[in-house]
Design a protein around this motif. Structure first.
Motif, PDB file in Angstrom:
ATOM      1  N   TRP A 122       1.484   6.406 -16.143  1.00  0.00           N
ATOM      2  CA  TRP A 122       1.249   4.960 -16.062  1.00  0.00           C
ATOM      3  C   TRP A 122       0.534   4.626 -14.756  1.00  0.00           C
ATOM      4  O   TRP A 122      -0.409   3.834 -14.737  1.00  0.00           O
ATOM      5  N   LEU A 123       0.983   5.242 -13.661  1.00  0.00           N
ATOM      6  CA  LEU A 123       0.316   5.002 -12.372  1.00  0.00           C
ATOM      7  C   LEU A 123      -1.143   5.445 -12.416  1.00  0.00           C
ATOM      8  O   LEU A 123      -2.024   4.775 -11.890  1.00  0.00           O
ATOM      9  N   TRP A 124      -1.379   6.591 -13.049  1.00  0.00           N
ATOM     10  CA  TRP A 124      -2.743   7.101 -13.168  1.00  0.00           C
ATOM     11  C   TRP A 124      -3.610   6.103 -13.943  1.00  0.00           C
ATOM     12  O   TRP A 124      -4.753   5.830 -13.571  1.00  0.00           O
ATOM     13  N   ASP A 125      -3.058   5.534 -15.002  1.00  0.00           N
ATOM     14  CA  ASP A 125      -3.822   4.606 -15.844  1.00  0.00           C
ATOM     15  C   ASP A 125      -4.015   3.234 -15.189  1.00  0.00           C
ATOM     16  O   ASP A 125      -5.042   2.591 -15.381  1.00  0.00           O
ATOM     17  N   HIS A 126      -3.008   2.765 -14.426  1.00  0.00           N
ATOM     18  CA  HIS A 126      -3.039   1.382 -13.935  1.00  0.00           C
ATOM     19  C   HIS A 126      -3.268   1.220 -12.443  1.00  0.00           C
ATOM     20  O   HIS A 126      -3.552   0.114 -11.987  1.00  0.00           O
ATOM     21  N   HIS A 127      -3.100   2.270 -11.690  1.00  0.00           N
ATOM     22  CA  HIS A 127      -3.289   2.179 -10.227  1.00  0.00           C
ATOM     23  C   HIS A 127      -4.093   3.372  -9.730  1.00  0.00           C
ATOM     24  O   HIS A 127      -3.647   4.135  -8.872  1.00  0.00           O
ATOM     25  N   ARG A 128      -5.307   3.475 -10.259  1.00  0.00           N
ATOM     26  CA  ARG A 128      -6.135   4.630  -9.910  1.00  0.00           C
ATOM     27  C   ARG A 128      -6.500   4.631  -8.419  1.00  0.00           C
ATOM     28  O   ARG A 128      -6.860   5.665  -7.865  1.00  0.00           O
ATOM     29  N   GLU A 129      -6.357   3.463  -7.770  1.00  0.00           N
ATOM     30  CA  GLU A 129      -6.642   3.434  -6.327  1.00  0.00           C
ATOM     31  C   GLU A 129      -5.710   4.374  -5.557  1.00  0.00           C
ATOM     32  O   GLU A 129      -6.078   4.900  -4.507  1.00  0.00           O
ATOM     33  N   LEU A 130      -4.498   4.609  -6.101  1.00  0.00           N
ATOM     34  CA  LEU A 130      -3.573   5.533  -5.434  1.00  0.00           C
ATOM     35  C   LEU A 130      -4.144   6.946  -5.387  1.00  0.00           C
ATOM     36  O   LEU A 130      -3.753   7.763  -4.552  1.00  0.00           O
TER      37      LEU A 130
ATOM     38  N   MET B  89       0.859  -1.213   0.000  1.00  0.00           N
ATOM     39  CA  MET B  89       0.000   0.000   0.000  1.00  0.00           C
ATOM     40  C   MET B  89       0.884   1.248   0.000  1.00  0.00           C
ATOM     41  O   MET B  89       1.283   1.732   1.069  1.00  0.00           O
ATOM     42  N   VAL B  90       1.182   1.726  -1.169  1.00  0.00           N
ATOM     43  CA  VAL B  90       2.123   2.850  -1.287  1.00  0.00           C
ATOM     44  C   VAL B  90       1.467   4.149  -0.835  1.00  0.00           C
ATOM     45  O   VAL B  90       0.363   4.478  -1.258  1.00  0.00           O
ATOM     46  N   LYS B  91       2.152   4.857   0.044  1.00  0.00           N
ATOM     47  CA  LYS B  91       1.586   6.101   0.584  1.00  0.00           C
ATOM     48  C   LYS B  91       2.262   7.351   0.046  1.00  0.00           C
ATOM     49  O   LYS B  91       1.617   8.387  -0.083  1.00  0.00           O
ATOM     50  N   LEU B  92       3.558   7.243  -0.204  1.00  0.00           N
ATOM     51  CA  LEU B  92       4.302   8.429  -0.636  1.00  0.00           C
ATOM     52  C   LEU B  92       5.053   8.131  -1.926  1.00  0.00           C
ATOM     53  O   LEU B  92       5.780   7.136  -2.001  1.00  0.00           O
ATOM     54  N   LEU B  93       4.872   8.971  -2.919  1.00  0.00           N
ATOM     55  CA  LEU B  93       5.553   8.808  -4.203  1.00  0.00           C
ATOM     56  C   LEU B  93       6.481   9.994  -4.414  1.00  0.00           C
ATOM     57  O   LEU B  93       6.018  11.129  -4.584  1.00  0.00           O
ATOM     58  N   LYS B  94       7.786   9.743  -4.378  1.00  0.00           N
ATOM     59  CA  LYS B  94       8.733  10.806  -4.673  1.00  0.00           C
ATOM     60  C   LYS B  94       8.955  10.845  -6.184  1.00  0.00           C
ATOM     61  O   LYS B  94       9.086   9.789  -6.817  1.00  0.00           O
TER      62      LYS B  94
END
Ligand code: ZN
Length: 315
Positions: free
Chosen positions: A62-70, A1-6
Motif C-alpha cells: 500500500w505504501l509503495w502504491d500510495h506514497h512513492r515519495e518514500l 516526513m517518515v524516515k524509518l519504517l519498522k
C-alpha cells in the motif's frame, strides 16, 4: 516526513521448517514446522505491515502504491525486493527459478527470481546444492529423466558468514541445518526439480515441474566464487557481497557508531545480531536482533549506535 519504517514479518509453515526462527530470533511462530519469515515483503502472498509512526498498520504494498515519495519516486509496478529468513531443519527440494521474461510470459506477469543467501548459521559440515555438472542441455535432460542426481547436482560445504549469489536459472537447494537470510526479487515462482522422493502423511509426493525446470536451467551453469570485499569506516566493517542488476547486498558490522549518508533512495535493513539505535533526522528506532526496517528517501543520513550486525540491501 517518515524516515524509518519498522516492519512486521509474515511467517510460513513448511514441511522442511523447524523452530529456529523462534529459538534464535524470538519470533512468535505459528507452529513447530515454520520455515520462512517474510521479513520485508510487499508480495501478495505475504505482505509486511508497518509497526511504527503514522503509517502503523499499513501494508508495504500500500505504501509503495500510495506514497512513492518514500521510495524516491522510483518507477515500477511493485516493490522490487523481498527479504526472508529461512530455517531449513530438513532439506528443501532441489529447484530452479525463471528469469523475468520467462516468468512474465508463463506465470501471469510474475517477476523472475534471482536471489542470494547470507548463511546466518548452520550445523557443522552443512552442505548446499549449488549448480550442476551437465555440460549440455541434452545431458541435463538425460540426467534428470534417469534420476542421476548424484552425478548431476553440485554439492558444496557451507559455513556461517558465507554468501551465495543465485541468479535465475541456477539449480539450487538449501540442505538440513541451515539458517539463511535471503534477498531476492519479489517473486514466488519456483520449479521443483527433485524432492528426494519424499512423501507426505498421505503418501503423496509433491508436484515436480520438470519441463519448465529444464527449459529455464542455465547450461552449462555459471555459478562461481562470490568475490566480496570489506572496507572499514572507523570501527564499522562494511562487507560488499554483490552489486548486480536486481540488487546490492552488504553487511554492516557496527561496534560503536556509524553514519550513513544517503547514496540510494531507500534501504532494506535486517538486524541479524546485537542491538542498537538508529537515528535519522530526529527519528529514533530501537533495533534488536530480528528487527527489520526500511530507511525511506526522506532520510538524508542516519546514525547507527550500538553493537549490531545488519544485512542491508537496495534495488
Ligand atoms: Zn530459490
Amino acid at each position: 516526513m517518515v524516515k524509518l519504517l519498522k516492519l512486521k514479518p509474515v511467517f510460513k509453515e513448511r514441511i522442511w521448517g523447524g523452530t529456529t526462527l523462534r529459538d534464535s530470533f524470538g519470533y512468535d511462530i505459528p507452529s513447530e514446522q515454520t520455515g520462512e519469515c517474510w521479513a520485508i515483503s510487499a508480495h501478495p502472498n505475504g505482505n509486511s505491515t508497518v509497526e511504527n509512526g503514522p503509517f502503523e498498520g499499513k501494508e508495504l504494498s500500500w505504501l509503495w502504491d500510495h506514497h512513492r515519495e518514500l521510495f524516491g519516486h522510483v518507477t515500477g509496478d511493485r516493490f522490487p525486493l523481498l527479504t526472508k529468513i529461512l530455517d531449513a531443519k530438513t532439506d528443501l527440494s532441489v529447484q530452479v527459478h525463471p528469469n523475468d521474461s520467462y516468468a512474465k510470459e508463463n506465470e501471469n506477469g510474475e517477476l523472475g527470481k534471482t536471489e542470494c543467501w547470507y548463511i546466518i548459521d548452520c550445523k557443522e559440515d552443512a552442505e548446499m546444492i549449488f549448480g550442476h555438472h551437465a555440460r549440455t542441455k541434452e545431458e541435463l535432460v538425460k540426467m534428470i529423466n534417469s534420476g542421476n542426481w548424484n552425478d548431476l547436482l553440485r554439492r558444496i560445504r557451507i559455513k556461517p558468514g558465507d554468501f551465495f549469489y543465485v541468479p535465475s536459472g541456477t539449480i539450487h537447494a538449501l540442505c538440513e541445518g541451515t539458517l539463511v537470510l535471503e534477498t531476492q526479487q519479489s517473486s514466488d515462482t519456483t520449479y521443483r526439480v527433485y524432492d528426494y522422493d519424499r512423501v507426505d502423511q498421505n503418501g503423496e509426493k509433491r508436484e515436480l515441474h520438470l519441463s519448465k525446470a529444464m527449459e529455464v536451467t542455465t547450461v552449462p551453469d555459471e555459478v562461481g566464487q562470490n568475490n566480496h570485499h570489506t572496507s572499514k569506516h572507523d570501527s564499522t566493517i562494511i562487507t560488499t557481497y554483490v552489486e548486480e542488476e536486481f540488487f546490492s547486498v552488504y553487511k554492516w558490522e557496527v561496534s560503536d557508531s556509524f553514519t550513513y549518508k544517503k547514496t540510494t533512495p531507500f534501504l532494506l535493513c535486517s538486524v541479524i545480531e546485537g542491538q542498537g539505535q538508529v537515528k535519522a533526522d530526529g527519528e529514533t528506532l530501537q533495533v534488536n536482533k530480528g528487527d527489520h526496517f526500511i530507511t525511506t528517501a526522506n532520510a538524508d543520513s542516519m546514525i547507527i549506535e550500538g553493537s549490531v550486525e545488519i544485512i542491508v540491501s537496495h534495488p
